[in-house]
Design an enzyme around this catalytic site. Structure first.
Site, PDB file in Angstrom:
ATOM      1  N   HIS A  81     -15.236  -0.652  49.470  1.00  0.00           N
ATOM      2  CA  HIS A  81     -15.605   0.757  49.623  1.00  0.00           C
ATOM      3  C   HIS A  81     -15.852   1.377  48.243  1.00  0.00           C
ATOM      4  O   HIS A  81     -15.036   1.206  47.342  1.00  0.00           O
ATOM      5  CB  HIS A  81     -14.483   1.511  50.352  1.00  0.00           C
ATOM      6  CG  HIS A  81     -14.916   2.829  50.888  1.00  0.00           C
ATOM      7  ND1 HIS A  81     -15.211   3.908  50.092  1.00  0.00           N
ATOM      8  CD2 HIS A  81     -15.125   3.251  52.162  1.00  0.00           C
ATOM      9  CE1 HIS A  81     -15.579   4.931  50.838  1.00  0.00           C
ATOM     10  NE2 HIS A  81     -15.535   4.572  52.100  1.00  0.00           N
ATOM     11  N   GLY A 162     -10.518  19.066  33.647  1.00  0.00           N
ATOM     12  CA  GLY A 162     -10.031  17.910  32.893  1.00  0.00           C
ATOM     13  C   GLY A 162     -11.044  17.364  31.902  1.00  0.00           C
ATOM     14  O   GLY A 162     -12.152  17.882  31.754  1.00  0.00           O
ATOM     15  N   LYS A 165     -13.839  12.210  30.188  1.00  0.00           N
ATOM     16  CA  LYS A 165     -13.790  10.741  30.256  1.00  0.00           C
ATOM     17  C   LYS A 165     -12.678  10.303  31.211  1.00  0.00           C
ATOM     18  O   LYS A 165     -11.718  11.068  31.433  1.00  0.00           O
ATOM     19  CB  LYS A 165     -13.619  10.135  28.866  1.00  0.00           C
ATOM     20  CG  LYS A 165     -12.356  10.570  28.160  1.00  0.00           C
ATOM     21  CD  LYS A 165     -12.190   9.800  26.854  1.00  0.00           C
ATOM     22  CE  LYS A 165     -10.724   9.845  26.425  1.00  0.00           C
ATOM     23  NZ  LYS A 165     -10.384   8.854  25.430  1.00  0.00           N
ATOM     24  N   HIS A 167      -9.494   8.861  33.192  1.00  0.00           N
ATOM     25  CA  HIS A 167      -8.082   8.544  32.948  1.00  0.00           C
ATOM     26  C   HIS A 167      -8.007   7.019  32.799  1.00  0.00           C
ATOM     27  O   HIS A 167      -8.633   6.299  33.572  1.00  0.00           O
ATOM     28  CB  HIS A 167      -7.255   9.024  34.147  1.00  0.00           C
ATOM     29  CG  HIS A 167      -5.793   8.781  34.007  1.00  0.00           C
ATOM     30  ND1 HIS A 167      -5.219   7.533  34.186  1.00  0.00           N
ATOM     31  CD2 HIS A 167      -4.765   9.622  33.726  1.00  0.00           C
ATOM     32  CE1 HIS A 167      -3.906   7.619  34.024  1.00  0.00           C
ATOM     33  NE2 HIS A 167      -3.607   8.881  33.736  1.00  0.00           N
ATOM     34  N   PRO A 168      -7.263   6.509  31.810  1.00  0.00           N
ATOM     35  CA  PRO A 168      -7.303   5.067  31.522  1.00  0.00           C
ATOM     36  C   PRO A 168      -7.017   4.174  32.742  1.00  0.00           C
ATOM     37  O   PRO A 168      -7.670   3.144  32.906  1.00  0.00           O
ATOM     38  CB  PRO A 168      -6.234   4.888  30.441  1.00  0.00           C
ATOM     39  CG  PRO A 168      -5.519   6.203  30.314  1.00  0.00           C
ATOM     40  CD  PRO A 168      -6.422   7.240  30.859  1.00  0.00           C
ATOM     41  N   THR A 169      -6.098   4.549  33.598  1.00  0.00           N
ATOM     42  CA  THR A 169      -5.793   3.692  34.757  1.00  0.00           C
ATOM     43  C   THR A 169      -6.186   4.332  36.095  1.00  0.00           C
ATOM     44  O   THR A 169      -6.377   3.627  37.075  1.00  0.00           O
ATOM     45  CB  THR A 169      -4.276   3.373  34.827  1.00  0.00           C
ATOM     46  OG1 THR A 169      -3.554   4.616  34.870  1.00  0.00           O
ATOM     47  CG2 THR A 169      -3.825   2.573  33.620  1.00  0.00           C
ATOM     48  N   ALA A 170      -6.301   5.656  36.132  1.00  0.00           N
ATOM     49  CA  ALA A 170      -6.532   6.325  37.426  1.00  0.00           C
ATOM     50  C   ALA A 170      -7.971   6.787  37.616  1.00  0.00           C
ATOM     51  O   ALA A 170      -8.312   7.348  38.662  1.00  0.00           O
ATOM     52  CB  ALA A 170      -5.580   7.524  37.579  1.00  0.00           C
ATOM     53  N   GLY A 171      -8.858   6.566  36.637  1.00  0.00           N
ATOM     54  CA  GLY A 171     -10.262   6.941  36.786  1.00  0.00           C
ATOM     55  C   GLY A 171     -10.442   8.445  36.939  1.00  0.00           C
ATOM     56  O   GLY A 171      -9.949   9.215  36.121  1.00  0.00           O
TER      57      GLY A 171
END
Lengths: 306, 306
Positions: A81, A162, A165, A167-171
């Protein structure tokens, strides 16, 4: 409950331990009620449906989102998905004594908080969109998580809240307001994803298919079959029997049988009534002709004497 | 309402002035709610559906019955639906926080009163029947109003309450308790009543048809068509799609098209869900997957966390 809002968050996980911890955040929030949740490996996605009031719905949703940001790492996520984040999409839906404007306000509040407190960029979509193209989930999800950093750099893709760019792990997260829609999946008796994709294309509103229908194809390894996964944004204008019969018609040319279907999430009553009404050739069966609905209406709103 | 009983009295009239006066008796009874009423010339019959509690349901029903006995004269009544009296049949149906035994008690109380205060002989049927053959409406209605005096003279046809001969103008009344059933009529694209009768026979449980189905044929002069009128006593065991498809099958051999259908009275939700589920090939769609039902369950019975 005097006022009822439904929320149907989609999280990018199918790990039972993560699912449990996210659900636990809901369980511990007063004045919320879980309606349903489903998750599976092939979509690698958790869809929860719950209700609450204006206050509790945000409280629960924030707690769940914070937990998902903490536990889900998009860098290793795979699934059929389309998705751009751990807390991929969070729609708020007016059910009772609440307007779509209330839900837009709630979505903005939720978005602002998760951006501020967790640094997750947020796009507003649906009725809460700030630009016409952002009404559409597909536009926002272009390139998915994998190309998110590259696409977010473009000025026209600056998030509503926000940093510009991921969030490093949460997109990133998409939130907004919409009316009740129907999630409807139809299973095909073939493992050939190419055929399923052709049928999905034939159904999709933007590709010459039915209005109000978004369709995608997926392969389901457990059953070695394929599935047309759909969301039908206005199931009164585009009833489910029309969707189902058109899939049968398109599948026939490949000699592929339609072997079953299912609702993804809850089944709206009006969608069910319209299907029964069509196949039984009942001319315009009204929802308030359903015994249980008539009883509720009578006792809630008073006797039916005009 | 804490307790809910449904009552679906059938009166032998289609005179709008009589209908209005009968409905007026309901309107002036506290704690009752009208759900629906229909009447037409070809059946010459009024079917009312209303709800109330243990106390109000009898009060309203007695007032309506007294009014019908006063205004309807069976000596001049003609209609295609079998009937033996002005207040032909009065079923009490448990809906919420009420048992079938409560409804049997209510039926007996109602029957005793109308016999005592208006001299109308009363037969108990369904779950309230005092003899096995009396469970069945058809057995009680044998010979209809026209042969009522002759048949009532037989010892095995002694009524449960009141005199062993018909009320001069109101005939006799049947009352009892039953579960919710579905009244379902299917229209045929033919004016030939002989064909309709053959199809009705093919459907009727006692004539080799489907279990739980009673079927009769009627001619509808306004539309110059015929109709299969059915009651389906257990629509979970014998779902409506099976009934509908069997009629289509039987009609085909006479080249008669099925041109429409309708619910007579209210449509039970489970009946609707089972029809949608069959045609969409959904494996066992539960009623509590319907959004509106899930919301009501969640808010009434508490959150769904097991």
């Amino acid at each position: 409950m005097r006022e009822i809002i439904e929320c149907v968050p989609n999280f990018s996980t199918s790990d039972p331990r993560v699912v449990e911890q996210i659900l636990n955040e809901l369980k511990t929030t007063k004045n919320t009620f879980l309606l349903d949740y489903t998750f599976d490996n092939y979509y690698n996605r958790l869809v929860i449906s719950f209700i609450g009031d204006k206050r509790s719905i945000i409280e629960a949703m924030l707690k769940m989102a914070f937990k998902a940001v903490e536990l889900i790492d998009m860098r290793t996520h795979k699934g059929q998905h389309p998705r751009i984040g751990a807390v991929d999409v969070v729609p708020f839906i007016p059910i009772k004594n609440v307007t779509i404007k209330d839900c837009i306000r709630i979505a903005r509040k939720f978005g602002r908080k998760i951006a501020k407190e967790r640094g997750v960029p947020v796009y507003l979509y649906g009725e809460a969109a700030t630009k016409p193209e952002r009404k559409d989930l597909d536009w926002i999800r272009e390139g998915e998580y994998e190309r998110l950093e590259e696409l977010m750099a473009k000025p026209e893709r600056k998030p509503d809240f926000g940093p510009a760019k991921p969030h490093p792990t949460a997109g990133a997260t998409i939130t907004g307001a919409r009316k009740v829609m129907a999630g409807f999946n139809v299973n095909l008796g073939t493992s050939d994803l190419k055929i399923a994709k052709k049928i999905a294309k034939a159904l999709h509103s933007k590709k010459g298919g039915l209005a109000n229908v978004k369709a995608m194809a997926a392969y389901i390894p457990e059953k070695n079959i394929t599935q047309i996964g759909m969301s039908i944004s206005d199931f009164e204008a585009t009833p489910l029997y029309r969707v189902f019969e058109l899939i049968k018609l398109e599948a026939e040319r490949y000699n592929v049988p339609v072997i079953g279907s299912e609702f993804c999430g809850m089944a709206p009553l009006k969608a069910i009534v319209d299907v029964a009404s069509y196949y039984l050739k009942i001319d315009n069966l009204a929802v308030d002709r359903v015994l249980e609905v008539a009883i509720q209406n009578a006792t809630e709103k008073g006797r039916k004497f005009e």
